[in-house]
Design an enzyme around this catalytic site. Sequence first.
Site, PDB file in Angstrom:
ATOM      1  N   ARG A 129      -7.105  -4.082   7.170  1.00  0.00           N
ATOM      2  CA  ARG A 129      -6.257  -4.402   8.316  1.00  0.00           C
ATOM      3  C   ARG A 129      -6.706  -3.632   9.561  1.00  0.00           C
ATOM      4  O   ARG A 129      -6.880  -2.432   9.521  1.00  0.00           O
ATOM      5  CB  ARG A 129      -4.786  -4.111   7.985  1.00  0.00           C
ATOM      6  CG  ARG A 129      -4.222  -5.120   6.990  1.00  0.00           C
ATOM      7  CD  ARG A 129      -2.807  -4.797   6.576  1.00  0.00           C
ATOM      8  NE  ARG A 129      -2.727  -3.628   5.731  1.00  0.00           N
ATOM      9  CZ  ARG A 129      -1.579  -3.159   5.216  1.00  0.00           C
ATOM     10  NH1 ARG A 129      -0.449  -3.774   5.469  1.00  0.00           N
ATOM     11  NH2 ARG A 129      -1.582  -2.089   4.453  1.00  0.00           N
TER      12      ARG A 129
ATOM     13  N   CYS B 294      -1.812   0.868  10.624  1.00  0.00           N
ATOM     14  CA  CYS B 294      -0.741   1.631  11.267  1.00  0.00           C
ATOM     15  C   CYS B 294      -0.992   2.096  12.697  1.00  0.00           C
ATOM     16  O   CYS B 294      -0.111   1.944  13.549  1.00  0.00           O
ATOM     17  CB  CYS B 294      -0.419   2.846  10.414  1.00  0.00           C
ATOM     18  SG  CYS B 294       0.274   2.373   8.834  1.00  0.00           S
TER      19      CYS B 294
ATOM     20  N   TYR C  86       0.821  -1.213   0.000  1.00  0.00           N
ATOM     21  CA  TYR C  86       0.000   0.000   0.000  1.00  0.00           C
ATOM     22  C   TYR C  86       0.856   1.265   0.000  1.00  0.00           C
ATOM     23  O   TYR C  86       0.396   2.328  -0.390  1.00  0.00           O
ATOM     24  CB  TYR C  86      -0.918   0.003   1.225  1.00  0.00           C
ATOM     25  CG  TYR C  86      -2.127  -0.873   1.019  1.00  0.00           C
ATOM     26  CD1 TYR C  86      -3.315  -0.345   0.532  1.00  0.00           C
ATOM     27  CD2 TYR C  86      -2.075  -2.238   1.272  1.00  0.00           C
ATOM     28  CE1 TYR C  86      -4.420  -1.140   0.309  1.00  0.00           C
ATOM     29  CE2 TYR C  86      -3.185  -3.053   1.054  1.00  0.00           C
ATOM     30  CZ  TYR C  86      -4.354  -2.495   0.578  1.00  0.00           C
ATOM     31  OH  TYR C  86      -5.442  -3.283   0.340  1.00  0.00           O
TER      32      TYR C  86
ATOM     33  N   PHE D 294      -0.406  10.764  17.927  1.00  0.00           N
ATOM     34  CA  PHE D 294      -1.221  11.974  18.160  1.00  0.00           C
ATOM     35  C   PHE D 294      -2.553  11.895  17.398  1.00  0.00           C
ATOM     36  O   PHE D 294      -3.590  12.284  17.916  1.00  0.00           O
ATOM     37  CB  PHE D 294      -0.447  13.233  17.733  1.00  0.00           C
ATOM     38  CG  PHE D 294       0.374  13.837  18.846  1.00  0.00           C
ATOM     39  CD1 PHE D 294       1.369  13.101  19.482  1.00  0.00           C
ATOM     40  CD2 PHE D 294       0.159  15.137  19.263  1.00  0.00           C
ATOM     41  CE1 PHE D 294       2.132  13.646  20.514  1.00  0.00           C
ATOM     42  CE2 PHE D 294       0.912  15.698  20.291  1.00  0.00           C
ATOM     43  CZ  PHE D 294       1.900  14.956  20.919  1.00  0.00           C
TER      44      PHE D 294
HETATM   45  N1  LIG Z   1      -0.459   1.435   4.727  1.00  0.00           N
HETATM   46  C1  LIG Z   1      -0.315   2.691   5.106  1.00  0.00           C
HETATM   47  O1  LIG Z   1      -1.246   3.486   5.086  1.00  0.00           O
HETATM   48  C2  LIG Z   1       1.023   3.178   5.581  1.00  0.00           C
HETATM   49  C3  LIG Z   1       1.251   4.552   5.683  1.00  0.00           C
HETATM   50  C4  LIG Z   1       2.500   4.993   6.093  1.00  0.00           C
HETATM   51  C5  LIG Z   1       3.485   4.069   6.413  1.00  0.00           C
HETATM   52  N2  LIG Z   1       3.250   2.727   6.328  1.00  0.00           N
HETATM   53  C6  LIG Z   1       4.329   1.797   6.632  1.00  0.00           C
HETATM   54  O2  LIG Z   1       4.896   1.353   5.406  1.00  0.00           O
HETATM   55  C7  LIG Z   1       5.360  -0.009   5.533  1.00  0.00           C
HETATM   56  C8  LIG Z   1       4.720  -0.869   4.464  1.00  0.00           C
HETATM   57  O3  LIG Z   1       3.326  -0.855   4.670  1.00  0.00           O
HETATM   58  P1  LIG Z   1       2.323  -1.426   3.573  1.00  0.00           P
HETATM   59  O4  LIG Z   1       0.951  -1.062   4.052  1.00  0.00           O
HETATM   60  O5  LIG Z   1       2.762  -1.025   2.224  1.00  0.00           O
HETATM   61  O6  LIG Z   1       2.591  -3.010   3.769  1.00  0.00           O
HETATM   62  P2  LIG Z   1       2.175  -4.191   2.783  1.00  0.00           P
HETATM   63  O7  LIG Z   1       2.074  -5.407   3.629  1.00  0.00           O
HETATM   64  O8  LIG Z   1       0.999  -3.764   1.957  1.00  0.00           O
HETATM   65  O9  LIG Z   1       3.422  -4.338   1.784  1.00  0.00           O
HETATM   66  C9  LIG Z   1       4.667  -4.827   2.142  1.00  0.00           C
HETATM   67  C10 LIG Z   1       5.206  -5.652   0.976  1.00  0.00           C
HETATM   68  O10 LIG Z   1       6.575  -5.987   1.229  1.00  0.00           O
HETATM   69  C11 LIG Z   1       6.834  -7.247   0.610  1.00  0.00           C
HETATM   70  N3  LIG Z   1       8.072  -7.832   1.145  1.00  0.00           N
HETATM   71  C12 LIG Z   1       8.336  -8.269   2.401  1.00  0.00           C
HETATM   72  N4  LIG Z   1       9.602  -8.735   2.479  1.00  0.00           N
HETATM   73  C13 LIG Z   1      10.171  -8.577   1.257  1.00  0.00           C
HETATM   74  C14 LIG Z   1      11.451  -8.849   0.711  1.00  0.00           C
HETATM   75  N5  LIG Z   1      12.414  -9.356   1.467  1.00  0.00           N
HETATM   76  N6  LIG Z   1      11.664  -8.579  -0.592  1.00  0.00           N
HETATM   77  C15 LIG Z   1      10.689  -8.044  -1.357  1.00  0.00           C
HETATM   78  N7  LIG Z   1       9.464  -7.765  -0.904  1.00  0.00           N
HETATM   79  C16 LIG Z   1       9.188  -8.013   0.401  1.00  0.00           C
HETATM   80  C17 LIG Z   1       5.588  -8.049   0.930  1.00  0.00           C
HETATM   81  O11 LIG Z   1       5.446  -9.151   0.048  1.00  0.00           O
HETATM   82  C18 LIG Z   1       4.491  -6.987   0.742  1.00  0.00           C
HETATM   83  O12 LIG Z   1       3.938  -7.014  -0.564  1.00  0.00           O
HETATM   84  C19 LIG Z   1       5.015  -0.423   6.959  1.00  0.00           C
HETATM   85  O13 LIG Z   1       6.147  -0.234   7.766  1.00  0.00           O
HETATM   86  C20 LIG Z   1       3.912   0.540   7.345  1.00  0.00           C
HETATM   87  O14 LIG Z   1       3.870   0.769   8.734  1.00  0.00           O
HETATM   88  C21 LIG Z   1       2.031   2.276   5.900  1.00  0.00           C
END
Ligand SMILES: NC(=O)c1ccc[n+]([C@@H]2O[C@H](COP(=O)([O-])OP(=O)(O)OC[C@H]3O[C@@H](n4cnc5c(N)ncnc54)[C@H](O)[C@@H]3O)[C@@H](O)[C@H]2O)c1
Length: 465
Positions: free
Chosen positions: A344, A274, A13, A224
Amino acid sequence: MKVTKICCIGAGYVGGPTMAMIAYKCPHITVNVVDIDEKRIAAWNSDQLPVYEPGLDEVVNACRGKNLHFSTRVRENIRAADVVFVSVGTPTKTYGAGAGRAADLCYVESAARMIAEEAEGPTIVVEKSTIPVRTAEAMRTILESNSQSGMFQVLSNPEFLAEGTAVQDMENPDRILIGGDQTHEGLAAIACLVDVYANWVPREKILTTNTWSSELSKLVANAFLAQRISSINSISALCEKTGANVEEVARAIGCDSRIGSKFLKSSVGFGGSCFQKDILNLVYLCEHFGLPDVAKYWNEVIRMNDWQKSRFSQNIVHTLFNTVSGKKIGVLGFAFKKDTNDTRESAAIYVVRDLLMENARVSLYDPKVRRETILQDLAYVGVPEHLLASHLHFASDAVTALDQAHAMVVLTEWDEFRHLDFASIYQRMVKPAFAFDGRNVLPAVKMRELGFQLYCIGQGKSPGG
Ligand SMILES: NC(=O)c1ccc[n+]([C@@H]2O[C@H](COP(=O)([O-])OP(=O)(O)OC[C@H]3O[C@@H](n4cnc5c(N)ncnc54)[C@H](O)[C@@H]3O)[C@@H](O)[C@H]2O)c1
């Protein structure tokens, strides 16, 4: 150094949309988004993107196959890159020390090890994932002890986008935050990344800090934001007891410029991948650094959120004459908020679980969430398979979900739920027709006139009403 090749590990995402925006705004940079999940990459290369976000299709279509590529060739693309973003998941740990609170950094570590093995020239590694403060230090140790070249700078560049409005948030961010070492090399790496964002973000909105401030700021920003929701939700319960109206209270306090009007919408509870995980992570850090009182303070934000969710489902059971067993409940919405297909930590998971565990027959409709996702989510929180098979039904639209239902339950604020044909829905529901609005989006006056017994969060009986 001028950045011309970016690799992003993790096409979720965050990784998918943020990299699509960089490619869109920087046609001179080639962006490769890589993931080990073949299905996810195939979806990014298809017409059905794995992430639903308004406006995202247009951005991806404009540059995919030109300077934006999605693939599973992780190592090869790391080798070719000047800058490697790490955007893998950092879920709450479910095992061992810190289980239930600490962030699980296994994906971050495996990404760092791969970068160390593959990177050839000087490489800037950017933490895009949300991680505990001082993770950059651990990353640098892994990179430097496992690489031949050893020329790495680790930057922190947390992502502040909100799902549902990701495209506009990225196109017009409140700020971009970049943290790095305050050394000559660190400042040079920060400048490279600043230049990338400066292609479309005004420079005064690009903040640069030391690494630890940047890492910590992301956790604190989410804490916050979530705290505001728990605060107004706590007041919603008091409103219901006293006859005040939480929407009116929120408006009155939000006019105070010191408070501000955003994030004061009371609801069945916050969700998303998150808020909870990042606060738990903050709580764990505080405990780790010997600050139990600070940890306890932030933990209450989560406790209040859990209470709000269970208060909502208990109220449904209580109102339906203390039993929902065998009764059809039409549930509208399962995503954690509108305009996303992400479920989630959605409040809906817990409310639907509670209803199923009370033997209700749940008929569920969400415009964007896939059935398999819902089944997985409910199984994960302990709903037995036989209940899912016998008591959970999927409806193709809201009206079908509510046909012959004893109650309507709104759990996501999708716009379409504001404009249903409430008169004919009322006709087709069992009487008394109950409605429980977990997002305060239903037209209350009209529905009450039609005869609905409507419960809205935080709205007690008004004087004379
Ligand atoms: N979703 C949100 O709104 C949001 C906003 C800001 C920050 N974040 C942060 O960003 C990070 C990612 O969140 P997300 O929602 O995109 O997670 P997600 O689970 O949608 O995506 C993570 C991806 O990483 C891949 N991955 C894991 N290990 C890997 C590897 N070794 N090699 C290649 N690919 C690999 C997984 O297959 C998965 O597709 C998290 O730390 C989250 O806290 C998320």
